[in-house]
Motif scaffolding. Sequence first.
Motif, PDB file in Angstrom:
ATOM      1  N   TRP A 153       3.936 -10.959  -4.596  1.00 39.06           N
ATOM      2  CA  TRP A 153       3.623  -9.533  -4.461  1.00 39.06           C
ATOM      3  C   TRP A 153       2.215  -9.232  -4.951  1.00 39.06           C
ATOM      4  CZ3 TRP A 153       6.385  -6.192  -1.743  1.00 39.06           C
ATOM      5  CH2 TRP A 153       7.721  -6.477  -1.494  1.00 39.06           C
ATOM      6  N   GLY A 154       1.552  -8.339  -4.248  1.00 38.10           N
ATOM      7  CA  GLY A 154       0.230  -7.874  -4.637  1.00 38.10           C
ATOM      8  C   GLY A 154       0.095  -6.411  -4.263  1.00 38.10           C
ATOM      9  N   VAL A 155      -1.033  -5.807  -4.620  1.00 48.38           N
ATOM     10  CA  VAL A 155      -1.258  -4.394  -4.356  1.00 48.38           C
ATOM     11  C   VAL A 155      -2.612  -4.242  -3.676  1.00 48.38           C
ATOM     12  CG1 VAL A 155      -1.476  -2.104  -5.395  1.00 48.38           C
ATOM     13  CG2 VAL A 155       0.080  -3.764  -6.392  1.00 48.38           C
ATOM     14  N   VAL A 156      -2.637  -3.402  -2.651  1.00 52.01           N
ATOM     15  CA  VAL A 156      -3.897  -3.066  -1.980  1.00 52.01           C
ATOM     16  C   VAL A 156      -4.685  -2.152  -2.905  1.00 52.01           C
ATOM     17  CG1 VAL A 156      -4.880  -1.889   0.035  1.00 52.01           C
ATOM     18  CG2 VAL A 156      -2.865  -3.320   0.289  1.00 52.01           C
ATOM     19  N   ARG A 157      -6.012  -2.261  -2.872  1.00 46.95           N
ATOM     20  CA  ARG A 157      -6.838  -1.419  -3.727  1.00 46.95           C
ATOM     21  C   ARG A 157      -6.517   0.053  -3.542  1.00 46.95           C
ATOM     22  NH1 ARG A 157     -12.551  -2.870  -2.341  1.00 46.95           N
ATOM     23  NH2 ARG A 157     -11.743  -4.731  -1.375  1.00 46.95           N
ATOM     24  N   ARG A 158      -6.574   0.783  -4.612  1.00 48.55           N
ATOM     25  CA  ARG A 158      -6.254   2.211  -4.605  1.00 48.55           C
ATOM     26  C   ARG A 158      -7.160   2.960  -3.627  1.00 48.55           C
ATOM     27  NH1 ARG A 158      -4.832   5.930  -9.571  1.00 48.55           N
ATOM     28  NH2 ARG A 158      -5.221   7.937  -8.596  1.00 48.55           N
ATOM     29  N   GLY A 159      -6.550   3.779  -2.801  1.00 48.63           N
ATOM     30  CA  GLY A 159      -7.287   4.582  -1.838  1.00 48.63           C
ATOM     31  C   GLY A 159      -7.543   3.879  -0.518  1.00 48.63           C
ATOM     32  N   ALA A 163       0.861  -1.177   0.000  1.00 49.35           N
ATOM     33  CA  ALA A 163       0.000   0.000   0.000  1.00 49.35           C
ATOM     34  C   ALA A 163       0.900   1.230   0.000  1.00 49.35           C
ATOM     35  CB  ALA A 163      -0.907  -0.009   1.225  1.00 49.35           C
ATOM     36  N   SER A 164       0.305   2.402  -0.016  1.00 48.26           N
ATOM     37  CA  SER A 164       1.110   3.620  -0.065  1.00 48.26           C
ATOM     38  C   SER A 164       1.872   3.868   1.232  1.00 48.26           C
ATOM     39  CB  SER A 164       0.218   4.827  -0.375  1.00 48.26           C
ATOM     40  OG  SER A 164      -0.751   4.967   0.648  1.00 48.26           O
ATOM     41  N   ASP A 165       1.367   3.354   2.351  1.00 45.68           N
ATOM     42  CA  ASP A 165       2.005   3.635   3.633  1.00 45.68           C
ATOM     43  C   ASP A 165       2.525   2.404   4.364  1.00 45.68           C
ATOM     44  OD1 ASP A 165      -0.532   2.722   3.902  1.00 45.68           O
ATOM     45  OD2 ASP A 165      -1.123   4.102   5.495  1.00 45.68           O
TER      46      ASP A 165
END
Length: 145
Positions: A122-128, A49-51
């Motif tokens: 690796w994966g990505v958390v949904r935007r926002g 995530a971003s943080d």
Amino acid sequence: MKKLTAVLLLAAALGATSVFAQNQQQERTEDKWASISYYTVPIVKIYEASDGYLVVYQKNNTGVGSTVIPKSWNRGTADTPRKLKFRPTTGTLQPYMSVVSQDGAFLRVILTVPTSRMHHVWGVVRRGQRLNGTDKETLEKLELF
């Protein structure tokens, strides 16, 4: 006669080696033991995530657990050392997480993972979407059972 001489010389050499090795052993006392300990768990998935990172790990027998690791732990100064370190995997080594503690208190977490973000771990958390727990100072005790 030659065989007997060779056997006697070999026996003498082995006896001398064991005497020297016995003299060089050091005493093992508890005051020389390190106060640092660690444990490792296999990583199933890491969501970025971003943080922070949401790490999904495998428990000892069955099931999975998860924990949040702030990205701010990857930055360190002379006064406050880094609490997060990445190590690349090589060959067929599977991703894992090592939690290091000193005298029972959290010291650092080491993520041994592939450097390519295209790897299936690796994966990505949904935007926002924000992760809860990215402001924490220590890693909680992980559930292993």
